[in-house]
Write a protein that holds these residues in place. Structure first.
Motif, PDB file in Angstrom:
ATOM      1  N   LYS A 197       0.844  -1.196   0.000  1.00  0.00           N
ATOM      2  CA  LYS A 197       0.000   0.000   0.000  1.00  0.00           C
ATOM      3  C   LYS A 197       0.882   1.250   0.000  1.00  0.00           C
ATOM      4  O   LYS A 197       2.022   1.213   0.450  1.00  0.00           O
ATOM      5  N   MET A 198       0.316   2.344  -0.509  1.00  0.00           N
ATOM      6  CA  MET A 198       1.003   3.625  -0.433  1.00  0.00           C
ATOM      7  C   MET A 198      -0.011   4.692  -0.052  1.00  0.00           C
ATOM      8  O   MET A 198      -1.011   4.896  -0.742  1.00  0.00           O
ATOM      9  N   SER A 199       0.247   5.353   1.086  1.00  0.00           N
ATOM     10  CA  SER A 199      -0.620   6.423   1.564  1.00  0.00           C
ATOM     11  C   SER A 199       0.125   7.745   1.445  1.00  0.00           C
ATOM     12  O   SER A 199       1.236   7.876   1.972  1.00  0.00           O
ATOM     13  N   ILE A 200      -0.480   8.707   0.769  1.00  0.00           N
ATOM     14  CA  ILE A 200       0.132  10.024   0.589  1.00  0.00           C
ATOM     15  C   ILE A 200      -0.774  11.069   1.222  1.00  0.00           C
ATOM     16  O   ILE A 200      -1.926  11.237   0.810  1.00  0.00           O
ATOM     17  N   ASP A 201      -0.265  11.741   2.227  1.00  0.00           N
ATOM     18  CA  ASP A 201      -1.043  12.744   2.961  1.00  0.00           C
ATOM     19  C   ASP A 201      -0.726  14.129   2.401  1.00  0.00           C
ATOM     20  O   ASP A 201       0.308  14.717   2.694  1.00  0.00           O
ATOM     21  N   GLY A 202      -1.647  14.632   1.568  1.00  0.00           N
ATOM     22  CA  GLY A 202      -1.489  15.970   1.010  1.00  0.00           C
ATOM     23  C   GLY A 202      -2.379  16.991   1.695  1.00  0.00           C
ATOM     24  O   GLY A 202      -2.149  18.193   1.610  1.00  0.00           O
ATOM     25  N   GLY A 203      -3.431  16.485   2.380  1.00  0.00           N
ATOM     26  CA  GLY A 203      -4.310  17.351   3.147  1.00  0.00           C
ATOM     27  C   GLY A 203      -4.954  18.464   2.335  1.00  0.00           C
ATOM     28  O   GLY A 203      -5.299  19.515   2.859  1.00  0.00           O
ATOM     29  N   GLN A 204      -5.125  18.237   1.041  1.00  0.00           N
ATOM     30  CA  GLN A 204      -5.697  19.217   0.108  1.00  0.00           C
ATOM     31  C   GLN A 204      -4.801  20.457  -0.028  1.00  0.00           C
ATOM     32  O   GLN A 204      -5.202  21.455  -0.620  1.00  0.00           O
ATOM     33  N   LYS A 205      -3.582  20.392   0.550  1.00  0.00           N
ATOM     34  CA  LYS A 205      -2.632  21.489   0.398  1.00  0.00           C
ATOM     35  C   LYS A 205      -1.693  21.203  -0.772  1.00  0.00           C
ATOM     36  O   LYS A 205      -1.149  22.110  -1.377  1.00  0.00           O
ATOM     37  N   ARG A 206      -1.482  19.903  -1.041  1.00  0.00           N
ATOM     38  CA  ARG A 206      -0.689  19.482  -2.190  1.00  0.00           C
ATOM     39  C   ARG A 206      -1.404  18.315  -2.845  1.00  0.00           C
ATOM     40  O   ARG A 206      -2.064  17.526  -2.162  1.00  0.00           O
ATOM     41  N   ARG A 207      -1.247  18.189  -4.142  1.00  0.00           N
ATOM     42  CA  ARG A 207      -1.962  17.143  -4.881  1.00  0.00           C
ATOM     43  C   ARG A 207      -1.491  15.762  -4.443  1.00  0.00           C
ATOM     44  O   ARG A 207      -0.303  15.499  -4.313  1.00  0.00           O
ATOM     45  N   ALA A 208      -2.465  14.876  -4.222  1.00  0.00           N
ATOM     46  CA  ALA A 208      -2.171  13.508  -3.802  1.00  0.00           C
ATOM     47  C   ALA A 208      -3.412  12.664  -4.065  1.00  0.00           C
ATOM     48  O   ALA A 208      -4.530  13.197  -4.106  1.00  0.00           O
ATOM     49  N   PRO A 209      -3.257  11.350  -4.257  1.00  0.00           N
ATOM     50  CA  PRO A 209      -4.425  10.486  -4.447  1.00  0.00           C
ATOM     51  C   PRO A 209      -5.373  10.596  -3.254  1.00  0.00           C
ATOM     52  O   PRO A 209      -4.940  10.689  -2.108  1.00  0.00           O
ATOM     53  N   LEU A 210      -6.669  10.573  -3.536  1.00  0.00           N
ATOM     54  CA  LEU A 210      -7.672  10.719  -2.488  1.00  0.00           C
ATOM     55  C   LEU A 210      -7.729   9.496  -1.583  1.00  0.00           C
ATOM     56  O   LEU A 210      -8.134   9.595  -0.424  1.00  0.00           O
ATOM     57  N   ARG A 211      -7.306   8.340  -2.119  1.00  0.00           N
ATOM     58  CA  ARG A 211      -7.335   7.101  -1.334  1.00  0.00           C
ATOM     59  C   ARG A 211      -5.965   6.429  -1.345  1.00  0.00           C
ATOM     60  O   ARG A 211      -5.142   6.691  -2.207  1.00  0.00           O
TER      61      ARG A 211
END
Length: 286
Positions: A197-211
């Protein structure tokens, strides 16, 4: 008053460490400690047989309240939520720090507040089940069940959470970084588990997959697609945060991301990639 302050100061490091480990927030831990100190100074201390237990209970109760409110706030969080990494530099030494890795911190997020508190108090701070039962107003048997349940949940995540995997973790971080440097991510597939799995936390401040991305092939496809677009910045170096190797990514000399790897229990492949892109969660890293 002087005696009360002296007693409080004797337990201050422990109390701060408990609050910090439960809440995973330096600011919140400091606020809790201040509240508890004020409450303590209001007490007739001669009537308190066990100051450590009394103070610990105050800290635990306030920390649980924080966890419950934080969980409600995270329901509306945009995308995967990953714990904020911090450099543990405080005036008071953090007790139990050698037992916490970032991977464990992440996995503990899947525990409910009581499970998390029992796990931390027993395995990190060496409280007995009898002591825990008094702090949480539960039976010692219930404390044991909560500990067993928390350990089962941690194990089911299939992520190595202790420092014994650091040398392997370092090797995989180096391999990851080398693949980026060469511009060839093909070797990545060979050291990811099939169900990685890969989780990317952008917090809507930087682009990242939603899931969270699931499966090694999907992770590879995503990274291959974003790599030409400066996803990995223009400068990277390996360091250690929370007793665990990680990759620090910069762009134009500014911190952009921090990447941690969670290895499988056999420590021979990567089970989960954690990437913090949200600038709000990187503000305490220098």
């Amino acid at each position: 008053m002087e005696e009360a302050i002296l007693i409080f100061n004797n337990f201050k490091s422990l109390l701060y460490s408990i609050a910090y480990r439960i809440c995973h927030s330096r600011e919140e831990a400091e606020d809790i400690l201040q509240e508890v100190q004020l409450k303590w100074l209001e007490q007739p201390i001669d009537s308190i047989d066990n100051p450590k237990a009394f103070l610990s209970k105050l800290v635990v109760n306030r920390s649980i309240n924080y966890l419950n409110s934080a969980r409600v706030q995270r329901v509306d969080y945009y995308g995967p939520w990953i714990p904020e990494p911090e450099i543990e530099y405080v005036e008071e030494p953090i007790i139990g720090k050698e037992k916490i890795t970032y991977a464990l911190l992440v996995v503990m997020e899947s525990l409910n507040p009581q499970e998390r508190v029992v796990f931390l108090l027993k395995d990190i701070f060496d409280y007995s089940h009898q002591e825990i039962s008094q702090l949480l107003d539960i039976s010692p048997e219930n404390s044991r069940k909560l500990l067993s349940r928390s350990k089962k949940t941690i194990k089911e995540a299939n992520i190595s959470v202790d420092r014994s995997s650091n040398s392997e973790n370092q090797r995989f971080i180096d391999l990851f970084n080398a693949s980026i440097e060469k511009g060839d991510l093909t070797p990545l597939l060979s050291y990811l588990t099939t169900e990685a799995k890969m989780s990317i936390d952008g917090g809507q401040k930087r682009r990242a997959p939603l899931r969270t991305l699931v499966k090694s092939t999907r992770i590879f496809t995503f990274l291959k697609g974003v790599m030409p677009h400066d996803f990995f910045g223009d400068e990277r170096f390996v360091t250690e945060i929370y007793q665990q190797p990680c990759l620090v990514i910069k762009e134009k000399n500014q911190l952009k991301s921090i990447l941690f790897l969670g290895l499988n229990l056999e420590k021979n492949k990567v089970q989960h990639i954690f990437m913090i892109n949200n600038p709000d969660k990187l503000k305490n890293i220098s």
